[in-house]
Motif scaffolding. Structure first.
Motif, PDB file in Angstrom:
ATOM      1  N   ALA A  24     -10.484   6.452  -0.659  1.00 35.37           N
ATOM      2  CA  ALA A  24      -9.155   5.933  -0.992  1.00 35.37           C
ATOM      3  C   ALA A  24      -9.166   4.404  -1.006  1.00 35.37           C
ATOM      4  O   ALA A  24      -8.614   3.764  -1.906  1.00 35.37           O
ATOM      5  CB  ALA A  24      -8.125   6.460   0.003  1.00 35.37           C
ATOM      6  N   GLU A  25      -9.837   3.824  -0.027  1.00 33.20           N
ATOM      7  CA  GLU A  25      -9.915   2.366   0.049  1.00 33.20           C
ATOM      8  C   GLU A  25     -10.662   1.805  -1.158  1.00 33.20           C
ATOM      9  O   GLU A  25     -10.276   0.786  -1.733  1.00 33.20           O
ATOM     10  CB  GLU A  25     -10.659   1.959   1.330  1.00 33.20           C
ATOM     11  N   LEU A  26     -11.759   2.474  -1.526  1.00 36.88           N
ATOM     12  CA  LEU A  26     -12.524   2.004  -2.681  1.00 36.88           C
ATOM     13  C   LEU A  26     -11.655   2.041  -3.929  1.00 36.88           C
ATOM     14  O   LEU A  26     -11.721   1.154  -4.777  1.00 36.88           O
ATOM     15  CB  LEU A  26     -13.775   2.871  -2.876  1.00 36.88           C
ATOM     16  N   LEU A  27     -10.817   3.062  -4.006  1.00 40.61           N
ATOM     17  CA  LEU A  27      -9.913   3.158  -5.151  1.00 40.61           C
ATOM     18  C   LEU A  27      -8.950   1.972  -5.167  1.00 40.61           C
ATOM     19  O   LEU A  27      -8.729   1.342  -6.205  1.00 40.61           O
ATOM     20  CB  LEU A  27      -9.148   4.481  -5.075  1.00 40.61           C
ATOM     21  N   VAL A  28      -8.398   1.657  -3.995  1.00 42.25           N
ATOM     22  CA  VAL A  28      -7.476   0.520  -3.913  1.00 42.25           C
ATOM     23  C   VAL A  28      -8.174  -0.755  -4.380  1.00 42.25           C
ATOM     24  O   VAL A  28      -7.672  -1.487  -5.247  1.00 42.25           O
ATOM     25  CB  VAL A  28      -6.965   0.315  -2.469  1.00 42.25           C
ATOM     26  N   GLY A  30     -10.884  -1.015  -6.162  1.00 38.65           N
ATOM     27  CA  GLY A  30     -11.258  -0.901  -7.568  1.00 38.65           C
ATOM     28  C   GLY A  30     -10.105  -1.275  -8.487  1.00 38.65           C
ATOM     29  O   GLY A  30     -10.265  -2.059  -9.430  1.00 38.65           O
TER      30      GLY A  30
END
Lengths: 192, 460, 91
Positions: A24-28, A30
C-alpha cells in the motif's frame, strides 16, 4: 551455514501483514512519483530551474546513508539467523544510527530551504520537493520506531534462529523506506 | 450474552432503528420536494426537512455506535460495564436532547431557535450538519465524555484487546474532533477549514476505526478465526485509513481559499482512500472463507459482508469518482456528491451498525446466538431490498449528476441551475420511487424483530 | 553467507549500490540531460531497486510471484517516469 526457516516456503520474509502495508505504501509513493513526473512534463523549465537550488550532495549522501543502513539491517537479520542476539542488536543499533544521520542531513536541507524563504506555495516544484521528502522523512521516523521496537525485543532475548519473524518484519519495512528513496533521489535531484 | 451489563445496548439499538425510520421518512419528504417543490410547504420547508434528514442520520448512527460499544466492550474486556446506570441515564439524556432539538427544528423558524437557545453567547449554529443549537452541542459533549469515561474505565480495568483499543481510540477521536464545532471563526476560509475537521475527519477518519473495530469483533464471533489474524488485519487497515484519510482532508480544500498545494495533497491522498476499504472487503471475505465454524446467524454474516462491499463501492469507488481536483472542479457540490454521500453512509456506517445489531440482538433478546429462521430470512430480504435500492438511488443520482455537470458547467452553452434541474427531474422521480422501495425494505427489517419462527408458532 | 568467501554477497551488493549511486550523482553534477541520459539513470535506478528487493529484502528466495510483483511495480514507476520525461521533451 544458515538455512533460514522461512525461506524454503517461498513466503515473503516477515509477517504478511507488513507486506500488505508495504504494498500500500509503495502504491502511495508510486502515485506521488508519477504525479511529480507528469506535473514536471507540463512545467519543464520551472522544474529544471528550481531543481538547481537543491543540494544534490545532501541528496546523494542521504542515499548512501540509507543504503548503508539497509545493509546493516541485512546483517542484523543474518546475525539472528546465526542465533546471535547480541550481534543482531548491534547491527540494528547501527542501522538506527544511520537513520538518525539521514534525519539530521535532511533537517539541515529543510532549514536551508526554509531560510531561503521557500515554502509549499513557492511553486509546483517546491511543493512536490517538500511534500515528497517530508512524507518520506516521516517514513524514516516510523521505520526507526519499528527498528527500535525490534531492537528492544532482541536485546531481551526475544528472538532466536528458530523464531525471528519480528526482525524480518522490521527489516522488510526498513528496506521499503530505502527503496522509495532510491527512486526519489534520481527523480527529484538528478533528472532534468 | 456473557455479561449482564451488555443489556444496556438494547435501548440504544431500539432508539437507533426508531430514528433511522424517521430519517428515511424525511428523506422521502425531501425526495418528493425535489420534484414537487411546494410539497408540505410551508409546514416543512425543504431546508428544514433536509436538516432533519441529515441530523437524524448522525444521531442514530451515534446511538448505534454507543450501543455497539456497550455490547462489545464488556465482552472484549471480559468484565461487566463500569456503570450500567450511567449508560442508561446517558441514553435518556441523549434521546430527550435529540428529540427536543428535532422538535425545535420543526416547530419554530431556525432563527428563532437560535435566539431562544442563546446562540448569541457562543455562536455555533448555521453550518451544514452542525446546525444543532449550542446547548445541544454542549449536551453532546457531556454525553460523549461520560460515555468515554464509562467504557474507558471498563477497558482499563479489564482485558485490553486490540479491538477495544481501536474502538476507544476511534470514539475518543470522535469526541475530540467534535470540539471543533465550537470553533466558529469569522474568516470564512478558516471556518470551512475547521468545519471539515469535524465532518471529514469523522467519516473518513475516526469513524473508520469504529467501523473496523465493530466489523472485526463481529467477524471473530461469526467465523471463529484466530483473534491474532483478525487483529493484524485491523492494524493494517486502520493505519492505511488514517494515512490516506487525514491528509485526504485536502480534497475538501480545493476551492475554499486554501493554498494551491492542497489540490495535490488532496488529490493524491484521497485517491488512495479506497485502499483501506478494499482491504476491508478482502479481509471480510477471507475471514468468512476461512471460517472454522458455521455460525447459526447467517443474517449477520450477510450484513457484515454487505458492509465491506458497499463501503468499498460507496466510500471508495464513488468517492474516487470525483476526488481528483481536475474532476472536482466540475463536479463540486453536484448530484455526484449526493450519490456518493448516500452510498457511502449506507455502505459504511448504516450497514456496520445493523451488522452489530443483527449479531447482538439474538443474544440480547432471546439469549440465543441467532434468531429463528424466518426472522433471519426477513432480515436477508430487507438487506437485499435496501441495498439494491441504495445502489439504484446512487446510480440515478450519478446519472442526474453527470447530466447536471454537463449541462450546467461543461457545455459550451451552459444552462441556468433551475433549468437543468427541470431537465433531470426524471432521475429525481426514479430516485424517489426507489426510496419508497428502500422504506419497504426498512419496514421489513423492523418486522423481522417481531417475526416468530415456525417452531415457536407451533408451540404457541 | 559462506565465511569461506572473500566478501559476503550482501556486502558486494552494498558496494555495487554505493558505486551506482556515485554514478547517478556524477550524472547530475555533470549537468547531463536528454533522453539517453535519463534512460541510463532510470535503468540504473531500476537495477539498484531490484538489487534491494532481491538481496536486501530477500525476495530472491521468495515465490517468483512476489518478486515479479515488485519488479512490475518498479518497472511501471521507472518506465512511466521515462514516459513523462519524454512528454516533457516534446512540449
Amino acid at each position: 551455514m544458515d538455512t533460514p526457516l522461512h525461506d524454503d516456503t517461498g513466503a515473503l520474509p516477515g509477517d504478511f501483514a507488513i507486506w500488505i502495508f508495504i504494498f500500500a505504501e509503495l502504491l502511495v509513493f508510486g502515485v506521488f512519483f508519477l504525479a511529480y513526473a507528469f506535473a514536471r512534463a507540463n512545467n519543464v523549465e520551472l522544474f529544471n530551474e528550481s531543481q538547481l537550488q537543491l543540494d544534490r550532495i545532501s541528496g546523494a549522501a542521504n542515499t548512501l546513508v540509507l543504503i548503508t543502513s539497509s545493509y546493516f539491517v541485512v546483517r542484523a537479520v543474518a546475525a539472528i539467523r546465526d542465533d546471535d542476539s547480541r550481534r543482531c542488536v548491534h547491527w540494528l543499533a547501527a542501522a538506527i544510527g544511520m537513520g538518525s544521520v539521514f534525519l539530521v542531513i535532511k533537517m539541515f536541507e529543510f532549514a536551508d530551504k526554509f531560510s531561503a524563504g521557500i515554502s509549499l506555495s513557492t511553486n509546483t516544484f517546491f511543493m512536490f520537493y517538500l511534500s515528497l521528502t517530508f512524507f518520506h522523512f516521516m517514513h524514516v521516523i516510523l521505520g526507526m520506531v519499528i527498528l527500535a521496537a525490534v531492537l528492544f525485543k532482541a536485546r531481551s532475548g526475544g528472538y532466536s534462529a528458530a523464531s525471528h519473524i519480528g526482525v524480518e518484519t522490521g527489516a522488510s519495512y526498513w528496506h521499503m523506506v530505502d527503496l522509495v528513496w532510491l527512486i526519489l533521489f534520481p527523480l527529484v535531484y538528478v533528472i532534468h | 450474552m456473557q455479561f449482564q451489563s451488555q443489556a444496556v445496548a438494547k435501548p440504544y439499538f431500539i432508539a437507533a432503528i426508531g430514528l433511522f425510520i424517521g430519517q428515511i421518512l424525511f428523506g422521502l419528504i425531501i425526495g418528493t420536494q425535489y420534484v414537487i417543490g411546494d410539497f408540505l410547504f410551508p409546514e416543512i420547508p425543504f431546508n428544514v426537512a433536509r436538516m432533519v434528514h441529515t441530523n437524524l442520520l448522525i444521531v442514530w448512527l451515534l446511538f448505534g455506535f454507543m450501543g455497539a460499544a456497550y455490547y462489545l466492550v464488556p465482552e472484549e474486556a471480559e468484565r461487566e460495564l463500569f456503570s450500567p446506570k450511567l449508560a442508561i441515564a446517558l441514553f435518556w439524556i441523549f434521546l430527550v436532547a435529540g428529540a427536543l432539538t428535532i422538535v425545535g427544528y420543526l416547530a419554530v423558524p431556525y432563527a428563532t431557535l437560535a435566539a431562544v437557545t442563546g446562540n448569541d453567547l457562543l455562536p455555533t449554529m448555521g453550518r451544514e450538519f452542525l446546525e444543532q443549537p449550542t446547548i445541544t452541542k454542549m449536551g453532546i459533549v457531556v454525553v460523549a465524555l461520560a460515555f468515554l469515561f464509562n467504557i474507558g474505565m471498563t477497558i482499563i480495568a479489564g482485558r485490553k484487546t486490540v479491538i477495544n483499543i481501536v474502538l476507544l481510540t476511534g470514539l475518543t477521536g470522535l469526541a475530540v474532533l467534535f470540539l471543533f464545532s465550537f470553533y466558529n471563526p469569522i474568516n470564512l476560509v478558516l471556518d470551512k477549514m475547521f468545519w471539515w475537521w469535524v465532518v471529514h475527519l469523522w467519516v473518513e477518519g475516526v469513524w473508520e476505526l469504529i467501523m473496523g473495530a465493530i466489523l472485526a469483533f463481529v467477524l471473530i464471533r461469526l467465523t471463529g478465526v484466530d483473534r491474532e489474524v483478525i487483529e493484524k488485519w485491523l492494524y493494517v487497515i486502520i493505519a492505511m485509513a488514517l494515512i490516506t484519510g487525514i491528509i485526504g482532508t485536502g480534497h475538501h480544500y480545493y476551492w475554499i481559499g486554501t493554498p494551491e498545494y492542497w489540490q495535490w495533497w488532496g488529490s493524491i491522498f484521497s485517491a488512495l482512500e479506497p485502499i483501506p476499504f478494499f482491504m476491508m472487503t478482502v479481509f471480510a471475505f477471507t475471514m468468512v472463507n476461512r471460517r472454522r465454524k458455521e455460525h447459526p446467524n447467517k443474517a449477520a454474516t450477510l450484513w457484515a459482508l454487505g458492509t465491506a462491499v458497499m463501503a468499498f463501492l460507496g466510500a471508495g469507488v464513488w468517492g474516487f469518482l470525483h476526488t481528483l481536483a481536475p474532476v472536482n472542479f466540475y463536479t463540486h457540490g453536484s448530484q455526484i456528491t449526493a450519490a456518493h454521500g448516500h452510498m457511502a453512509f449506507y455502505g459504511a456506517y448504516v450497514l456496520v451498525v445493523i451488522t452489530m445489531i443483527s449479531y447482538a440482538w439474538p443474544h440480547l433478546q432471546h439469549n440465543a446466538p441467532a434468531s429463528n429462521g424466518r426472522a433471519q430470512l426477513l432480515e436477508m430480504w430487507s438487506f437485499w431490498l435496501m441495498t439494491v435500492s441504495i445502489v439504484f438511488i446512487t446510480l440515478f443520482l450519478t446519472g442526474a449528476g453527470i447530466l447536471q455537470v454537463y449541462l450546467q458547467r461543461v457545455s459550451d452553452t451552459p444552462l441556468p441551475f433551475m433549468v437543468v434541474q427541470d431537465k433531470i427531474a426524471l432521475f429525481y422521480w426514479l430516485r424517489l420511487w426507489t426510496g419508497v422501495i428502500f422504506f419497504v425494505g426498512l419496514c421489513l427489517y423492523v418486522y423481522s424483530f417481531f417475526a416468530k419462527g415456525k417452531e415457536t408458532l407451533a408451540s404457541s | 553467507m559462506s565465511t569461506s568467501r572473500l566478501i559476503r554477497p550482501c556486502t558486494a551488493v552494498w558496494l555495487l549500490l554505493v558505486i551506482l549511486t556515485g554514478v547517478t550523482y556524477l550524472v547530475g553534477q555533470a549537468g547531463l540531460s536528454g533522453m539517453a541520459v535519463v534512460a541510463f539513470v532510470l535503468i540504473t535506478t531500476l537495477f539498484k531497486s531490484q538489487m534491494v528487493v532481491d538481496h536486501f529484502m530477500g525476495l530472491k528466495r521468495a515465490r517468483p510471484f512476489w518478486r515479479g510483483l515488485l519488479f512490475g511495480y518498479l518497472l511501471i514507476v521507472c518506465g512511466m517516469i521515462g514516459v513523462a520525461y519524454y512528454v516533457g521533451l516534446t512540449h
